[in-house]
Enzyme design. Structure first.
Site, PDB file in Angstrom:
ATOM      1  N   ASP A 117     -20.523  51.018  13.566  1.00 58.43           N
ATOM      2  CA  ASP A 117     -21.752  51.806  13.699  1.00 58.43           C
ATOM      3  C   ASP A 117     -22.486  51.957  12.373  1.00 58.43           C
ATOM      4  OD1 ASP A 117     -23.564  53.487  15.186  1.00 58.43           O
ATOM      5  OD2 ASP A 117     -22.739  55.158  14.036  1.00 58.43           O
ATOM      6  N   GLY A 168     -27.572  57.693  16.659  1.00 58.85           N
ATOM      7  CA  GLY A 168     -28.938  57.759  16.164  1.00 58.85           C
ATOM      8  C   GLY A 168     -29.244  56.673  15.142  1.00 58.85           C
ATOM      9  N   ARG A 169     -28.206  55.951  14.701  1.00 58.51           N
ATOM     10  CA  ARG A 169     -28.451  54.861  13.757  1.00 58.51           C
ATOM     11  C   ARG A 169     -29.176  53.706  14.440  1.00 58.51           C
ATOM     12  NH1 ARG A 169     -23.353  56.351  11.680  1.00 58.51           N
ATOM     13  NH2 ARG A 169     -23.686  57.516   9.754  1.00 58.51           N
ATOM     14  N   ALA A 170     -29.127  53.679  15.773  1.00 66.43           N
ATOM     15  CA  ALA A 170     -29.835  52.617  16.502  1.00 66.43           C
ATOM     16  C   ALA A 170     -31.332  52.678  16.198  1.00 66.43           C
ATOM     17  CB  ALA A 170     -29.580  52.761  18.000  1.00 66.43           C
ATOM     18  N   THR A 176     -32.113  51.718  12.416  1.00 59.92           N
ATOM     19  CA  THR A 176     -32.076  50.285  12.119  1.00 59.92           C
ATOM     20  C   THR A 176     -33.184  49.537  12.850  1.00 59.92           C
ATOM     21  OG1 THR A 176     -29.706  50.347  11.719  1.00 59.92           O
ATOM     22  CG2 THR A 176     -30.653  48.212  12.234  1.00 59.92           C
TER      23      THR A 176
END
Ligand SMILES: [Zn+2]
Length: 392
Positions: free
Chosen positions: A233, A314-316, A319
């Site tokens: 992740d 929330g890193r989706a 990025t």
């Protein structure tokens, strides 16, 4: 859309360059450790090259994980970035003091040694190219975070902490080959530092905080073991690196690697002017980046995909949208279009769904429903439905 790509993207996709066969006679037979293999001489592997360039343009993407079998030029590609990385001011101080911090926070913001340097009119930083720090395969936790200088401790009975690889990685690119084979404690230390931008070392009475902001690039061969989901992740883009399928391209790749082997300097010289142009275009894209905005259509499309994939992290979003902004900047635009989202979505969103988490949440949902219906039936028997109906 038929608009021609920017100079940067044109260079990236320039098959004519990749297919160019070097016919000049080798002058430098087999001398090791010359110039790195030129980025532009890598045949094919467009996704890997694009992911690396986007990560260099925009560090907020969160770095890149290269996934593929051995012998697919992953490490070669990372090392070849060296000529494309930007210049920056590098702190001369282990605490990372800079003139910028001094301007913002005054003398309180910098350490005592640096305050003295200012007193002597000495600089706190030097101009330096961003470097690639490679984590050795057998790195131990002590190498990574640093530790007590044992020679000084033994010979002079003085206690001093040495900086670890993470401190040297500050402001640079940290490359971890075979990140899935790394010791858990080492991986955790690196990921903590990557997330926070600093790390602390405590050894006895000593307690030091080091700045550690870097672009993280990892590579892994999935045949040799998986990556823990929480590590997966942390990586921004995920580029899948496949072996070349086109025989002609494979032959070109073979020719390039043989040419490089016998004449690395000649090859480097051959690509020098185009490499310089690419480096300049990357710098221009970096300075364009802060002005790049996202259209509401692009935003809607991006958020829609993430929702449909049921991605929790929330890193989706970070990025996906940051890489789309980098792509727009690379294409000499100040607005992210929905096509940009389409181009980066695979790299930004693949391997984001956590199977374990999905199963956990599903089980939990079933349990919650069961619990809720038990509570309902319980309250029904007590209050004979009226209150319960009002609540629902
Ligand atoms: Zn300092």
């Amino acid at each position: 859309m038929t608009t021609s790509p920017s100079r940067l993207l044109g260079l990236l996709r320039g098959q004519s360059i990749a297919h160019k066969v070097l016919s000049s006679p080798a002058t430098n037979l087999g001398l090791a450790e010359g110039e790195p293999f030129p980025f532009l001489a890598i045949v094919g592997q467009e996704e890997m090259k694009l992911a690396l360039l986007l990560a260099v343009i925009n560090p907020a993407i969160g770095g890149v994980l290269l996934i593929g079998a051995r012998g697919t030029a992953k490490t070669t590609a990372v090392r070849s970035l060296v000529d494309l990385l930007p210049l920056r001011r590098r702190s001369l101080c282990p605490n990372g003091c800079t003139e910028e911090i001094l301007d913002e926070a005054g003398l309180d913001g910098i350490c005592n040694e640096c305050a003295q340097r200012i007193g002597y009119n000495e600089p706190l930083t030097v101009e330096d190219r961003v470097r690639i720090i490679e984590l050795p395969l057998n790195a131990a936790l002590g190498d990574v975070v640093g530790g007590i200088n044992e020679r000084l401790a033994l010979e002079q009975r003085r206690l001093r902490l040495e900086r670890g690889i993470l401190a040297f990685a500050d402001g640079n690119v940290l490359y971890i080959d075979e990140v899935n084979l790394l010791d858990d404690s080492v991986t955790d230390a690196i990921l903590d530092a990557a997330a926070q931008g600093f790390y602390t070392v405590r050894r006895g009475p000593l307690n030091l905080k080091y700045r550690s902001q870097f672009v993280l690039i990892g590579s892994m061969n999935p045949e040799e073991g998986n990556l823990r989901p929480q590590i997966m992740d942390r990586f921004g883009l995920r580029a899948v690196v496949r072996g070349l399928t086109d025989p002609e391209m494979r032959y070109s790749a073979y020719e390039q690697s043989i040419t490089y082997r016998y004449d690395p300097d000649g090859m480097s010289a051959h690509y020098a002017s185009e490499t310089l142009i690419l480096a300049e275009e990357l710098q221009a894209a970096r300075s364009r980046l802060s002005g790049v905005t996202i259209t509401s259509e692009a935003r809607k499309v991006g958020l829609g995909i993430i929702q449909k994939l049921k991605i929790d992290s929330g890193r989706a979003e970070i990025t996906l949208f940051e890489s789309a902004r980098a792509y727009a900047a690379a294409d000499e635009r100040l607005v992210v279009r929905r096509e940009d989202i389409d181009i980066v979505a695979l790299m930004a969103l693949r391997l984001r769904q956590s199977k374990g988490m999905a199963i956990f949440l599903q089980n939990q949902e079933q349990y919650d429903q069961k619990l809720q219906s038990l509570l309902m039936s319980d309250s029904n028997t007590h209050s004979h439905s009226q209150d319960a109906r009002r609540d629902s």
